[in-house]
Design a protein around this motif. Sequence first.
Motif, PDB file in Angstrom:
ATOM      1  N   TYR A   1       1.147  -3.960  -3.437  1.00 25.66           N
ATOM      2  CA  TYR A   1       1.972  -2.745  -3.415  1.00 25.66           C
ATOM      3  C   TYR A   1       0.994  -1.647  -2.452  1.00 25.66           C
ATOM      4  O   TYR A   1      -0.177  -1.254  -2.985  1.00 25.66           O
ATOM      5  CB  TYR A   1       2.256  -2.089  -4.701  1.00 25.66           C
ATOM      6  CG  TYR A   1       2.928  -3.381  -5.538  1.00 25.66           C
ATOM      7  CD1 TYR A   1       4.213  -3.342  -5.126  1.00 25.66           C
ATOM      8  CD2 TYR A   1       2.544  -3.710  -6.513  1.00 25.66           C
ATOM      9  CE1 TYR A   1       5.242  -4.303  -5.920  1.00 25.66           C
ATOM     10  CE2 TYR A   1       3.219  -4.613  -7.491  1.00 25.66           C
ATOM     11  CZ  TYR A   1       4.721  -5.082  -7.089  1.00 25.66           C
ATOM     12  OH  TYR A   1       5.333  -6.003  -7.550  1.00 25.66           O
TER      13      TYR A   1
ATOM     14  N   ASN B   1       4.866   2.445  -0.864  1.00 29.85           N
ATOM     15  CA  ASN B   1       5.701   1.311  -1.611  1.00 29.85           C
ATOM     16  C   ASN B   1       6.995   1.929  -2.516  1.00 29.85           C
ATOM     17  O   ASN B   1       6.623   2.720  -3.428  1.00 29.85           O
ATOM     18  CB  ASN B   1       4.972   0.136  -2.385  1.00 29.85           C
ATOM     19  CG  ASN B   1       5.745  -0.981  -2.851  1.00 29.85           C
ATOM     20  OD1 ASN B   1       6.373  -0.731  -3.584  1.00 29.85           O
ATOM     21  ND2 ASN B   1       5.689  -1.998  -2.072  1.00 29.85           N
ATOM     22  N   LYS B   2       8.005   1.423  -2.119  1.00 31.14           N
ATOM     23  CA  LYS B   2       9.188   2.125  -2.918  1.00 31.14           C
ATOM     24  C   LYS B   2       9.900   0.982  -3.725  1.00 31.14           C
ATOM     25  O   LYS B   2      10.831   1.094  -4.385  1.00 31.14           O
ATOM     26  CB  LYS B   2      10.178   2.690  -2.101  1.00 31.14           C
ATOM     27  CG  LYS B   2       9.632   3.989  -1.114  1.00 31.14           C
ATOM     28  CD  LYS B   2      10.610   4.598  -0.506  1.00 31.14           C
ATOM     29  CE  LYS B   2       9.935   5.712   0.357  1.00 31.14           C
ATOM     30  NZ  LYS B   2      11.095   6.367   1.084  1.00 31.14           N
TER      31      LYS B   2
ATOM     32  N   LEU C   1       8.258  -0.892  -6.131  1.00 32.38           N
ATOM     33  CA  LEU C   1       7.451  -1.113  -7.446  1.00 32.38           C
ATOM     34  C   LEU C   1       8.376  -0.920  -8.795  1.00 32.38           C
ATOM     35  O   LEU C   1       8.861   0.469  -8.775  1.00 32.38           O
ATOM     36  CB  LEU C   1       6.343  -0.402  -7.458  1.00 32.38           C
ATOM     37  CG  LEU C   1       5.406  -0.204  -8.534  1.00 32.38           C
ATOM     38  CD1 LEU C   1       4.467  -2.017  -8.345  1.00 32.38           C
ATOM     39  CD2 LEU C   1       4.053   0.520  -8.438  1.00 32.38           C
TER      40      LEU C   1
ATOM     41  N   THR D   1       5.308   0.604 -12.762  1.00 30.91           N
ATOM     42  CA  THR D   1       4.517   1.593 -12.634  1.00 30.91           C
ATOM     43  C   THR D   1       3.946   2.252 -13.568  1.00 30.91           C
ATOM     44  O   THR D   1       2.867   2.773 -13.728  1.00 30.91           O
ATOM     45  CB  THR D   1       5.766   2.654 -11.759  1.00 30.91           C
ATOM     46  OG1 THR D   1       6.071   1.914 -10.859  1.00 30.91           O
ATOM     47  CG2 THR D   1       5.049   3.951 -11.486  1.00 30.91           C
TER      48      THR D   1
ATOM     49  N   SER E   1      -0.371   2.059  -4.903  1.00 33.01           N
ATOM     50  CA  SER E   1       1.201   2.788  -4.921  1.00 33.01           C
ATOM     51  C   SER E   1       0.724   4.155  -5.418  1.00 33.01           C
ATOM     52  O   SER E   1      -0.020   4.462  -6.402  1.00 33.01           O
ATOM     53  CB  SER E   1       2.118   2.401  -5.641  1.00 33.01           C
ATOM     54  OG  SER E   1       3.328   3.220  -5.727  1.00 33.01           O
TER      55      SER E   1
END
Length: 598
Positions: free
Chosen positions: A36, A40-41, A43, A48, A406
């Motif tokens: 990631y 990165n969107k 995840l 997270t 991320s």
Amino acid sequence: MLKQTDIDRISDKQDAITEEENETLVEVTANKYLLYGILNKTLPCHVTILCGLQQALLALSGSLVVSLLVAEAVCAENDQNVKAKLLSSTLFMNGITTVAMNLFGIRLPLFQGASSEYIVPLLLLANDGSSFCSSIKTERAIERNITTNMTEEQHEELIMSNIQALQGSLMVAGLIHAFLGLTGLIGVLLRYIGPLTIVPTLMLIFIFIVKPVINFVQESWPIALSTVAVGVILSLYLAKHNMPLPVWTPSGGCRIIRYPLHQVFSILISIIFNWGLCAILTAAGVFPDDPNALGYKARTDARNDVIRDNPWFNFPYPGQFGPISFSAAALISFLIATLISVLDSIGDYYACARVCRVPAPPSHAVNRGIMIEGLCSFLSGTVGCGHATSTNGGCLGAIGVTRVASRQVFIVCGIFYILFGVFGKFSAIFVTIPYPVLGGAVIVLFGIFFGVIISNLEVTKMGSSRNIAVLGLSVFIGLTVPTWAQSKEKPIDTGDEGVDNILTMLLSNPNLIGTLLAFFLDNTVPGTAEERGIAAWQVPKNEETIKVDPDMYDEGYEVYEPLMPESMMQWKIMKYLPFLPYRPKSADQNDTVLSKQM
């Protein structure tokens, strides 16, 4: 980019997968180095949160060590109430600074923790015979007729006065730190600071990091090595294998997918596994129950008093330790630590860019990062932390291990630390993690971080005898002089005890000696910018027009863009704000290809 045939192949294997999961799987397969990236969107929320918790636990031991050193320096090593407040303030400011750095600072995925550069001055201040605590105690005893047999009230007053002196000194150091970024002086210094200055600085920091780590792992070397082994096996030996996981979605029902869960959470799994192992060994009576015995802190119940004594709620606020004052010895020590911290942060910024496979940070991003660090260090002084907050290099090792870079993860990590600082019982649970487990996790992270530090030399020509001499001399002399100074009871004798203590403190600091020598040699011994590696760290002002090489980088300069409308970047006033980018409408739009290697 992934070819259509590869996408079709993935689709054939996972034809029941949902659209969101498919995007995630394609990205993981396409990205050779990171699972990631920074922007990165895809995840998932639960991943997270768990990754954020993992990062939070990894840095907890370092924050605990620095906080305990502050308590020792102010004579509060036996005052549980003050130690709880100091730790709460440390954790709270770690969270505030981490969130601020990822949202408003350089915007790389970085954790901002208790500055390891302050370990050296705190150890020197707490050293018997010339300590901040001892010197203040002597001064106050003479001024107020206090004997060595202090009452409890007098000792508490002494502790408060010491903390207040640290507060004022840290606030001044923090303002100077922020001033360097606010005015753009850091951008100017980057013309003269390159890998051959940064690498010796970071290498010499490990001398003092090793000592606290040994204190953790010596409680049980088998448990520490087990923590290292589990983390290394999951993150390195099994890096090319995906774990089969059962999942269920409304659209696809139950099925098995393959995901690198063991690598993403390798350190967290290692900590939990060995924490449980310590619990079993504690119940079996393997570890001694004598608090003074070596191995006692490997027990899971060794610090249950921390949970009992910590308050449920404690909100750190400015002035919680009383009115602010200053100390000359602390101020000088903190200014040196600030200088080293700035150089450390610059090195961490470039190292993070390398780990995350993004171009070198532009000067406005570096200035902004240093400014945020300084402002938050000032805030740390107001709440009485006794140390600054700066970039924690261990997080870079975690990125290298888990391959998760991320920015969202580090924002969540910062939120966890804010909760740790406010809810004392919550943080106390994690503070009770056995010492050897924390020590083993730190070995993995800082071991990989040390490799990242060395990798900065890749952009220099290390076949050059000039570079070999600069690196070797700065590191060796940086080790030799402090070792000599620390071996002598009184290495400097000018006739003035105050001057002697300050000079001894300066000579005993390996970071200062090695950094100054590396900076001097690198800028005085003839050599080209390419040979020195500085050319690879220099970024043109029109970086927004540069098209990065996809074979070298996964993402471009967009990761450094501040949180502000693009139209505001076109305002002429931005030209005079070195910590923000200036994007004039008439800027040259001709694309250039970034071909230089970081």
